[in-house]
Write a protein that holds these residues in place. Structure first.
Motif, PDB file in Angstrom:
ATOM      1  N   GLN A  55      48.455 -38.008 -52.686  1.00 15.92           N
ATOM      2  CA  GLN A  55      46.685 -38.018 -52.002  1.00 15.92           C
ATOM      3  C   GLN A  55      46.645 -36.704 -51.954  1.00 15.92           C
ATOM      4  N   SER A 125      46.167 -29.809 -42.285  1.00 12.96           N
ATOM      5  CA  SER A 125      45.102 -30.884 -42.569  1.00 12.96           C
ATOM      6  C   SER A 125      43.399 -30.233 -41.393  1.00 12.96           C
ATOM      7  N   ASN A 129      40.928 -28.829 -43.259  1.00 16.50           N
ATOM      8  CA  ASN A 129      38.994 -29.223 -43.716  1.00 16.50           C
ATOM      9  C   ASN A 129      38.166 -29.009 -42.736  1.00 16.50           C
ATOM     10  N   TYR A 135      34.056 -29.941 -42.584  1.00 19.08           N
ATOM     11  CA  TYR A 135      33.930 -31.002 -42.128  1.00 19.08           C
ATOM     12  C   TYR A 135      34.107 -30.207 -40.174  1.00 19.08           C
ATOM     13  N   GLN A 140      37.016 -35.503 -37.180  1.00 18.63           N
ATOM     14  CA  GLN A 140      38.577 -35.610 -37.658  1.00 18.63           C
ATOM     15  C   GLN A 140      38.872 -35.984 -36.609  1.00 18.63           C
ATOM     16  N   GLY A 142      40.127 -38.968 -35.681  1.00 20.61           N
ATOM     17  CA  GLY A 142      41.765 -39.794 -36.318  1.00 20.61           C
ATOM     18  C   GLY A 142      42.830 -38.914 -36.416  1.00 20.61           C
ATOM     19  N   GLN A 143      42.532 -37.551 -37.008  1.00 19.65           N
ATOM     20  CA  GLN A 143      43.792 -36.704 -37.134  1.00 19.65           C
ATOM     21  C   GLN A 143      43.811 -36.304 -35.989  1.00 19.65           C
ATOM     22  N   LEU A 174      46.687 -46.589 -40.532  1.00 20.34           N
ATOM     23  CA  LEU A 174      45.891 -45.324 -40.775  1.00 20.34           C
ATOM     24  C   LEU A 174      45.656 -45.009 -41.714  1.00 20.34           C
ATOM     25  N   LEU A 175      46.495 -44.587 -42.566  1.00 21.10           N
ATOM     26  CA  LEU A 175      46.430 -44.285 -43.782  1.00 21.10           C
ATOM     27  C   LEU A 175      45.914 -45.172 -44.928  1.00 21.10           C
ATOM     28  N   SER A 178      41.941 -45.321 -44.042  1.00 21.69           N
ATOM     29  CA  SER A 178      41.041 -43.246 -44.301  1.00 21.69           C
ATOM     30  C   SER A 178      41.174 -43.724 -46.170  1.00 21.69           C
ATOM     31  N   ASN A 182      37.024 -43.685 -46.921  1.00 17.86           N
ATOM     32  CA  ASN A 182      36.446 -42.428 -47.300  1.00 17.86           C
ATOM     33  C   ASN A 182      36.894 -42.320 -48.682  1.00 17.86           C
ATOM     34  N   GLU A 185      36.816 -39.734 -51.406  1.00 14.67           N
ATOM     35  CA  GLU A 185      38.041 -39.348 -52.333  1.00 14.67           C
ATOM     36  C   GLU A 185      38.851 -40.149 -52.723  1.00 14.67           C
TER      37      GLU A 185
END
Length: 189
Positions: A55, A125, A129, A135, A140, A142-143, A174-175, A178, A182, A185
Motif C-alpha cells: 500500500q 501517517s 497526511n 488531509y 483521519q 480512523g487513524q 480496518l485495512l 480503508s 478510499n 487510492e
C-alpha cells in the motif's frame, strides 16, 4: 529524470527490503513447517505488514505531483517506509532454532515492539497526511482511533490472549475497510 523519480527510487528500495524480509521469513516458516508452532494472530500481522508495504509503495505514486523536493521533506516522507522495514524485521526471529520455533511465544515476547512500531507508523501517517497530502484532521478519525488502541494496549501491563486475536482481526478489518472507502487510492491516475 524527474525529482519524484529520483526520490522514489530510495523509497522503493526500502519498501523492497521490507517485502524481502517478510517473504524470506515466510519461506523460512514454510521450510521448517514441521518444527514450527503457528499462532494465527502472528500470521495475520505478517499479512497486514506485507499489505502495508504494498500500500505504501502504491500510495507513494500520489506524491508525483510534488514539484519541489527538499531534503527535510524527503526525510519526512521516508520515515514511514523505514519504520515499516523495522516492523517487518521485528516480526521474525534473528536466529532460527534447530529445535523449532513457537510463533505464539515469539509473538508474545515481542508484541510490545510491534505495537510500538505500529503506533509510530500511525502517527507518521497522520502527520504526512495532514502536512504533505493536505488531509484535514477530521478526515483521519480512523487513524486516531488506531493510535488510541495501540497507545491503550501499550499502557496495559498485560494483554489477555483473546485480545491479541481480536486486535489482529480488527486491524485486518480496518485495512479492508480503508480499501473500500478510499477507492481512489487503489487507482493510478
Amino acid at each position: 529524470m524527474s525529482p519524484f523519480e529520483y526520490v522514489s527510487v530510495l523509497i522503493s528500495i526500502i519498501l523492497g527490503l521490507g517485502i524481502t524480509v517478510i517473504l524470506t521469513g515466510l519461506a523460512d516458516i514454510i521450510k521448517r513447517w514441521e518444527m514450527i508452532s503457528m499462532y494465527w494472530p502472528y500470521g495475520v500481522w505478517m499479512l497486514i505488514v506485507f499489505v502495508l508495504h504494498i500500500q505504501e509503495w502504491w500510495i507513494t505514486y500520489s506524491l508525483r505531483a510534488e514539484m519541489t523536493w527538499t531534503l527535510p521533506l524527503f526525510l519526512f516522507i521516508i520515515t514511514y517506509p523505514i519504520v515499516l522495514f523495522v516492523l517487518a524485521h521485528l516480526l521474525f526471529p534473528q536466529k532460527w532454532s534447530k529445535a523449532g520455533l513457537d510463533l505464539k511465544q515469539h509473538y508474545l515476547n515481542n508484541y510490545r515492539k510491534y505495537f510500538g512500531a505500529a503506533l509510530l507508523l500511525v502517527v507518521i501517517s497522520i502527520l504526512q497526511n495532514h502536512f504533505v497530502l493536505d488531509y484535514a484532521i477530521e478526515e483521519q478519525l480512523g487513524q486516531f482511533f488506531v493510535a488510541f488502541v495501540f497507545l491503550t494496549l501499550l499502557a496495559l501491563k498485560q494483554i489477555p490472549e483473546k485480545m491479541h486475536g481480536a486486535l489482529a482481526i480488527l486491524m485486518l478489518l480496518l485495512l479492508g475497510i480503508s480499501f473500500i472507502f478510499n477507492p481512489d487510492e487503489l487507482i493510478l491516475k
